[in-house]
Design an enzyme around this catalytic site. Sequence first.
Site, PDB file in Angstrom:
ATOM      1  N   ASP A  57       2.791  -6.757  14.990  1.00 57.62           N
ATOM      2  CA  ASP A  57       3.392  -6.498  16.299  1.00 57.62           C
ATOM      3  C   ASP A  57       4.336  -5.299  16.315  1.00 57.62           C
ATOM      4  O   ASP A  57       4.899  -4.983  17.354  1.00 57.62           O
ATOM      5  CB  ASP A  57       4.172  -7.739  16.761  1.00 57.62           C
ATOM      6  CG  ASP A  57       3.253  -8.924  16.987  1.00 57.62           C
ATOM      7  OD1 ASP A  57       2.083  -8.703  17.364  1.00 57.62           O
ATOM      8  OD2 ASP A  57       3.708 -10.064  16.782  1.00 57.62           O
ATOM      9  N   THR A  58       4.507  -4.654  15.164  1.00 59.40           N
ATOM     10  CA  THR A  58       5.459  -3.544  15.101  1.00 59.40           C
ATOM     11  C   THR A  58       4.767  -2.246  14.696  1.00 59.40           C
ATOM     12  O   THR A  58       3.601  -2.229  14.311  1.00 59.40           O
ATOM     13  CB  THR A  58       6.578  -3.840  14.084  1.00 59.40           C
ATOM     14  OG1 THR A  58       6.015  -3.835  12.772  1.00 59.40           O
ATOM     15  CG2 THR A  58       7.257  -5.170  14.378  1.00 59.40           C
TER      16      THR A  58
ATOM     17  N   SER B 256       0.801  -1.228   0.000  1.00 58.27           N
ATOM     18  CA  SER B 256       0.000   0.000   0.000  1.00 58.27           C
ATOM     19  C   SER B 256       0.831   1.274   0.000  1.00 58.27           C
ATOM     20  O   SER B 256       0.390   2.304  -0.514  1.00 58.27           O
ATOM     21  CB  SER B 256      -0.944   0.000   1.206  1.00 58.27           C
ATOM     22  OG  SER B 256      -1.881  -1.046   1.076  1.00 58.27           O
ATOM     23  N   LEU B 257       2.008   1.221   0.546  1.00 57.31           N
ATOM     24  CA  LEU B 257       2.853   2.413   0.595  1.00 57.31           C
ATOM     25  C   LEU B 257       3.302   2.855  -0.802  1.00 57.31           C
ATOM     26  O   LEU B 257       3.601   4.029  -1.013  1.00 57.31           O
ATOM     27  CB  LEU B 257       4.060   2.150   1.494  1.00 57.31           C
ATOM     28  CG  LEU B 257       4.748   3.355   2.119  1.00 57.31           C
ATOM     29  CD1 LEU B 257       3.767   4.259   2.864  1.00 57.31           C
ATOM     30  CD2 LEU B 257       5.841   2.897   3.072  1.00 57.31           C
ATOM     31  N   GLU B 258       3.298   1.939  -1.752  1.00 53.08           N
ATOM     32  CA  GLU B 258       3.710   2.268  -3.118  1.00 53.08           C
ATOM     33  C   GLU B 258       2.582   2.857  -3.966  1.00 53.08           C
ATOM     34  O   GLU B 258       2.828   3.396  -5.047  1.00 53.08           O
ATOM     35  CB  GLU B 258       4.274   1.026  -3.813  1.00 53.08           C
ATOM     36  CG  GLU B 258       5.620   0.564  -3.276  1.00 53.08           C
ATOM     37  CD  GLU B 258       5.537  -0.163  -1.936  1.00 53.08           C
ATOM     38  OE1 GLU B 258       6.431   0.071  -1.093  1.00 53.08           O
ATOM     39  OE2 GLU B 258       4.584  -0.934  -1.703  1.00 53.08           O
TER      40      GLU B 258
ATOM     41  N   THR C 220      -4.619  -3.703   1.571  1.00 55.93           N
ATOM     42  CA  THR C 220      -4.992  -4.117   2.922  1.00 55.93           C
ATOM     43  C   THR C 220      -3.771  -4.019   3.822  1.00 55.93           C
ATOM     44  O   THR C 220      -2.715  -4.564   3.503  1.00 55.93           O
ATOM     45  CB  THR C 220      -5.520  -5.566   2.938  1.00 55.93           C
ATOM     46  OG1 THR C 220      -6.613  -5.671   2.020  1.00 55.93           O
ATOM     47  CG2 THR C 220      -5.990  -5.954   4.326  1.00 55.93           C
ATOM     48  N   ILE C 221      -3.949  -3.326   4.936  1.00 56.32           N
ATOM     49  CA  ILE C 221      -2.897  -3.196   5.939  1.00 56.32           C
ATOM     50  C   ILE C 221      -3.458  -3.781   7.230  1.00 56.32           C
ATOM     51  O   ILE C 221      -4.442  -3.266   7.768  1.00 56.32           O
ATOM     52  CB  ILE C 221      -2.501  -1.719   6.146  1.00 56.32           C
ATOM     53  CG1 ILE C 221      -2.156  -1.063   4.801  1.00 56.32           C
ATOM     54  CG2 ILE C 221      -1.333  -1.617   7.126  1.00 56.32           C
ATOM     55  CD1 ILE C 221      -2.098   0.452   4.867  1.00 56.32           C
TER      56      ILE C 221
ATOM     57  N   HIS D  61       5.266  -0.642  12.091  1.00 53.72           N
ATOM     58  CA  HIS D  61       5.169  -0.576  10.633  1.00 53.72           C
ATOM     59  C   HIS D  61       3.733  -0.317  10.165  1.00 53.72           C
ATOM     60  O   HIS D  61       3.509   0.435   9.215  1.00 53.72           O
ATOM     61  CB  HIS D  61       5.720  -1.867  10.018  1.00 53.72           C
ATOM     62  CG  HIS D  61       5.798  -1.845   8.536  1.00 53.72           C
ATOM     63  ND1 HIS D  61       6.677  -1.046   7.849  1.00 53.72           N
ATOM     64  CD2 HIS D  61       5.098  -2.527   7.598  1.00 53.72           C
ATOM     65  CE1 HIS D  61       6.522  -1.231   6.551  1.00 53.72           C
ATOM     66  NE2 HIS D  61       5.570  -2.123   6.374  1.00 53.72           N
TER      67      HIS D  61
END
Length: 164
Positions: free
Chosen positions: A92-93, A58-60, A87-88, A95
């Site tokens: 656990d981080t 999704s970041l792209e 979809t994101i 990110h």
Amino acid sequence: MAGISQHGKAFIRPKAKAHLLIVEARFHDDLADALLDGATSALEEAGATYDVVTVPGSLEIPAVITFALDGAAEGGTNYDGFVALGTIIRGDTYHFDIVANESSRALMDMSVQDSVCIGNGILTTENDAQAWTRAKRSEGDKGGFAARAALTMIALKEQLGARS
């Protein structure tokens, strides 16, 4: 203007046959298929045409929309609007927060600053179950919703005489 409806809310169709670019993130392949199915079905139902570009995540998505806008300025395909699909799912981080916030911010910046018509179908969920509830056409149909949102924004831009 003719309207389409979903969940009791009217969506406005553009006056002319719209041509859109769907940019889909394939990080979660099965969910991407469901979102794309909803988006393409909604566009076909509205009589719109579309191209599809696939990106890793999704970041792209915002970068590819920028590439398309730059390409149109150089004589390439001129898209009336864009549908962002991805979809994101929270892990656990940190990110998740970066990807969710930055992809959304970039899309909103393009929409507001450059009058770009974008339907945002990037899901941000806590788990797979929430994502499926939103992605399936038989349930949330967020892919279809994003496509209809893009069409509505194109129609409103036409109606209000906004700059291209």
